[in-house]
Every structure is written in structure tokens, then in C-alpha cells.
Motif scaffolding. Sequence first.
Motif, short mmCIF file in Angstrom:
data_model
loop_
_atom_site.label_atom_id
_atom_site.label_comp_id
_atom_site.label_asym_id
_atom_site.label_seq_id
_atom_site.Cartn_x
_atom_site.Cartn_y
_atom_site.Cartn_z
N ARG A 193 -2.09 9.91 12.88
CA ARG A 193 -2.60 9.43 11.59
C ARG A 193 -2.84 7.93 11.74
O ARG A 193 -2.02 7.22 12.34
N THR A 243 0.95 4.83 2.04
CA THR A 243 0.38 5.56 3.17
C THR A 243 0.82 7.01 3.07
O THR A 243 1.99 7.28 2.83
N LYS A 273 -4.12 18.22 7.70
CA LYS A 273 -4.24 18.79 9.05
C LYS A 273 -4.83 20.20 9.01
O LYS A 273 -5.39 20.66 10.00
N LYS A 286 0.56 6.46 13.31
CA LYS A 286 1.64 7.36 13.69
C LYS A 286 1.19 8.10 14.93
O LYS A 286 0.10 8.68 14.97
N LYS A 331 -4.06 4.59 9.34
CA LYS A 331 -4.42 4.19 7.97
C LYS A 331 -4.75 2.70 7.92
O LYS A 331 -4.08 1.88 8.54
N ARG A 348 -5.39 -0.66 5.51
CA ARG A 348 -5.29 -1.27 4.18
C ARG A 348 -6.27 -2.43 4.18
O ARG A 348 -6.25 -3.28 5.08
N SER A 366 -4.08 -4.30 6.95
CA SER A 366 -3.03 -3.77 7.81
C SER A 366 -3.46 -2.46 8.42
O SER A 366 -4.37 -1.80 7.95
N GLN A 417 -0.11 -6.28 10.51
CA GLN A 417 -0.92 -6.83 9.43
C GLN A 417 -1.49 -8.17 9.84
O GLN A 417 -1.02 -8.81 10.76
N GLU A 450 6.06 5.28 14.74
CA GLU A 450 5.16 4.71 13.75
C GLU A 450 5.02 3.22 14.02
O GLU A 450 6.00 2.54 14.29
N TYR A 493 3.10 -0.48 12.74
CA TYR A 493 2.45 -1.13 11.59
C TYR A 493 2.22 -2.59 11.94
O TYR A 493 3.09 -3.24 12.50
N ASP A 533 0.83 -1.20 0.00
CA ASP A 533 0.00 0.00 0.00
C ASP A 533 0.86 1.25 0.00
O ASP A 533 2.08 1.18 0.14
N TYR A 571 -1.79 1.11 10.16
CA TYR A 571 -0.60 1.93 10.38
C TYR A 571 -1.00 3.05 11.32
O TYR A 571 -2.03 3.70 11.12
#
Lengths: 140, 364
Positions: free
Chosen positions: B322, A46, A127, B313, B324, B326, B309, B300, B296, B298, A44, B311
Motif C-alpha cells: 500500500r 491512512t 484488495k 507498507k 499513500k 498526503r 508525506s 514527510q 511500514e 513514513y 492525515d 506512507y
Amino acid sequence: MRIHEFANIFKDCEIVGEKIIIKSNLAKTINFIKNDYGFNMLKDITAVDNQENGIELIYRMYSTENEEEVVISITVNGETESISKIFDSAMADEKEIYDLFGINFIGNDELERLYMPESWEGNPLRKDYEEKDERLNWNE
Amino acid sequence: MNEASLLKLNLGPQHPSTHGVLRLILELDGEKILSCKPDVGYLHRGMEKMAEKLSYIQYLPLVDRIDYLAGFFYSELLCRTVENALEIELSERVKIIRTIMLELNRIASHLLWIGAFLMDLGAVSPFFYTFREREIILKYFEKITGQRMMNNYFVFGGVRRDLFDTKDIEEFLSILPSKIKDYEKIIDRNPIFIQRTKNKGILDPETAINGGITGVNLRASGINFDLRKTDYLYKDYDFTPIVLDGKDAYSRYRARVLELSESSKIIKQALEKLKQNTELRQAPVKPIGFKLPEGEYYSQIEAPRGLASCYIKSTREEKPYRLKWRTGSYYSVNLLRKILKGTYLNDAIAIAGSLDIILPEVDK
């Protein structure tokens, strides 16, 4: 681990943790890693909005043969090269990032609003995005 | 080719065979599909945006809704990412309980797919048979977690309640093989089913990998890519990933049926372990006021619809900076543009259905 091998090849890169941070030549780098090292799957892309430090794009590539992963990171400002010609799956990610972060991928001609309606203003995951919908102020 | 003979056809979003709100804009020459453009976003809820506004514990009940048919997998993903960040070691009992629930969920999800796929092809009765078996699992989920779907059962560092009764599941596992035999009897050699799925929707390994297809769909194209083999939850279990090389809709169906028995094999081993395990349930992380260390994270997992997955942060705040997701289906929808090109309209539903697309996962 291949990561240090890559560090020798790409002169202009920096290794932080498991990430290889490159500064330019995104499509060339991805193409090289795919064809010469067999990282044939792009898991992917990000995007992370780091505000004044630009938007970071993280490309997670995987090799089904060697069962290895390599993570490429690049920081962009508004636009970057598209890799949708190299990976079909990148088309999906680039469309999503275009919609939610407003990054223009040069070379991808299918970019348009994906989740948000055509008339929507702004990119929600940035943001600096301001919510203008007055329905959100229902309790004031 | 005469321009005037081309037809633009809008398939969905209310079409019953699109499993939700998938819209495909097809360009047809007669019945041949010249191009396909998926239009998604009808179910967009802003899962990633919401994450940035809620604390982790507030966000946890929402993640089951990313894929309502496989909610456990997304709960597990979020829990796992947070646990990695906080460096929480799970107790053996929690690991076993999670494995049991995940695999039960996988069986439920595959059963629903088998029924719905056959329904797409016009066979109504298998739908009722698979739903009958799925009902047993959902009843069990309700008993343990209080909810049939979207269970919100996994919490950071543990599970909400102990797994106190496994009798229903043992019973279910004992009848499942005979039920699978029944499905095989009605479906596998049915000439109509074979005609509509054999050699339809060919997905050769290169295209599939290049398009980000993962999970059962990729394994039905002959690539042995199963994350469970390297997953820490599954490392003590004996099972073999199902790899078929038919590459067509039929082998994607077969792979899912075979995976039912593979999953039940894992559950049986897990139940055996649970019996020998006498630990007390691990207390979960205190729900209020925890912050992830900066960095960070991650993780899966092998979800029923492919690699999923998460992610995160973190900037050492109560909310993620953040987050994310998948999801597997999104890439399947994206690749429909390529797979449907050159096929015929009457195969489009069979091919799209065989990829096991679920729309809340696509739209997030």
C-alpha cells in the motif's frame, strides 16, 4: 514521549512500534487526545486493506505547540465513527477513504463518490477489487 | 430570505482562474456566497493504485506528475521513504545536490504562483516577469536533468547525474534580489491589489490547523510550522522560516515573496558547500530486483504547497502493498467550504487563488 502515558490511560490498547492500536471508542479517544493533550492537527488518515484482518485506519495527529506526533490505529470492518466534527481535515480524508475503500463513516453526511464517477462499481484500493473495464484487455 | 432569490452557480471546471480543473458549486444570495461545495476528481489518475502494480523503480518516474510544478519534492519523498527502509546513508554530495534542486524547484513554483495569482486578479504583466525568471530555472533543469518539468532526477540512493555546472544558478541568484525588488515595486503597494487581497480570505490559526492547512498558508497565519527546520537535508543551513501574522490573502502573497529570498539563501550556502566537496557521485541502488523489508515506512517533507508525506507498507515484495500520499492542496480545497462562506463572489477567485491550489495534487 507521551506514548506510554497514553497506554496507561487507554486500558484497551496495545503499543506496536510508534503506533497506539485501539479497539473501540475512536471518536472519544481522538477528542481526548486533541483537547487534553493539545494534539491540534490531524495530518492525515491512512487506510490499509489487510484483507481478512479488516481495514486498518491510521490517524496521524500532531501538536504544533510541542512538536510531537502521535499515531492512533484502529481496525474496522465496513464502518466506523466519523471524526469530521472534531477535525475539519478529517472530512477530506474520510471522503477519500469512503470512495477508495468503501468504509462508511457514521456521522459524516457528506460521503459520496469523490474521484470515481457516480456510476462506478467497487472500491479501487481494496484488495478484492476486480477490474471490469474491458479496455484493459486490449492486448489479448 | 426569499428562497427564490437564491442562485446556484457552477464555477469551473474550465474556468481559467481555477488553475486546472477545480469545480466549485456555489450557492449565492445576490453576490454573497452562502455555501460552497468543491467537486474534485477530474484529474484522477490512480497514483496510489498504480503504485501497487509497479515495482519501485517503475513507479519513480510517475511521482513527479503528482505535482508537476514541484516534481522534485515528490521524487525526494519516494526516494527518502525507500532509502529509510533499505537503510541507505546518502553521501554528503548527494544531499547538497538534492537541497539545491529542491530549493530551486520551490523558487520556480512560487514564481509561477505569483504570476498566476496576479493574473487571476486581472494584472497581466507580472505574469510575464515571473515567468521570465522561472524560465532560467527551467532551462537549468533541462541542462542538468534533460527535462524542464517532471525531471525524474532523484533515484534511490543518489541522483541520476552529477551537478556539473552551477554557473547559471550563481548568475540567477545574483539577479534575483533586484527582480524581487521589481515585483515589490509593481505589486506590493498597488492600490487595486491591496483592495482585493487585504483582509480577504481571513484564515485564523485555529481554523487553519484544524483544517489541515500547512506550509506557507499556515505560516502566513502566524504559526511557525516549517518542516525544513527538522529535515535532515537542511540541518546545516542557516535560514529562518517566514512567519507573518496577517492571516489574509495579502500576507500569503508576501510570505511567498519573502520565501524566494530565503530559498536563495539556502542555495547559496549549498553552492558554497558543493565547491568544497570533492566526493564522487554516489552510485544509486541497483535498479532491478530490490525488495523493501517488511514493515511500514513514513516520511514527510515541506513541499511548496504544504506538508507532503508518503506512507509505504511493504510485505517484502517487489511492489508496495500500500502506498499513500498526503498532499497539501487537497486540504486547502476541502477548507474552501469554510473560508468562502459569507464572502462575496468577486473575492472567491482571489481567496481560492491565494491558497495555491494545484489540481493534479488534489486528485492524485
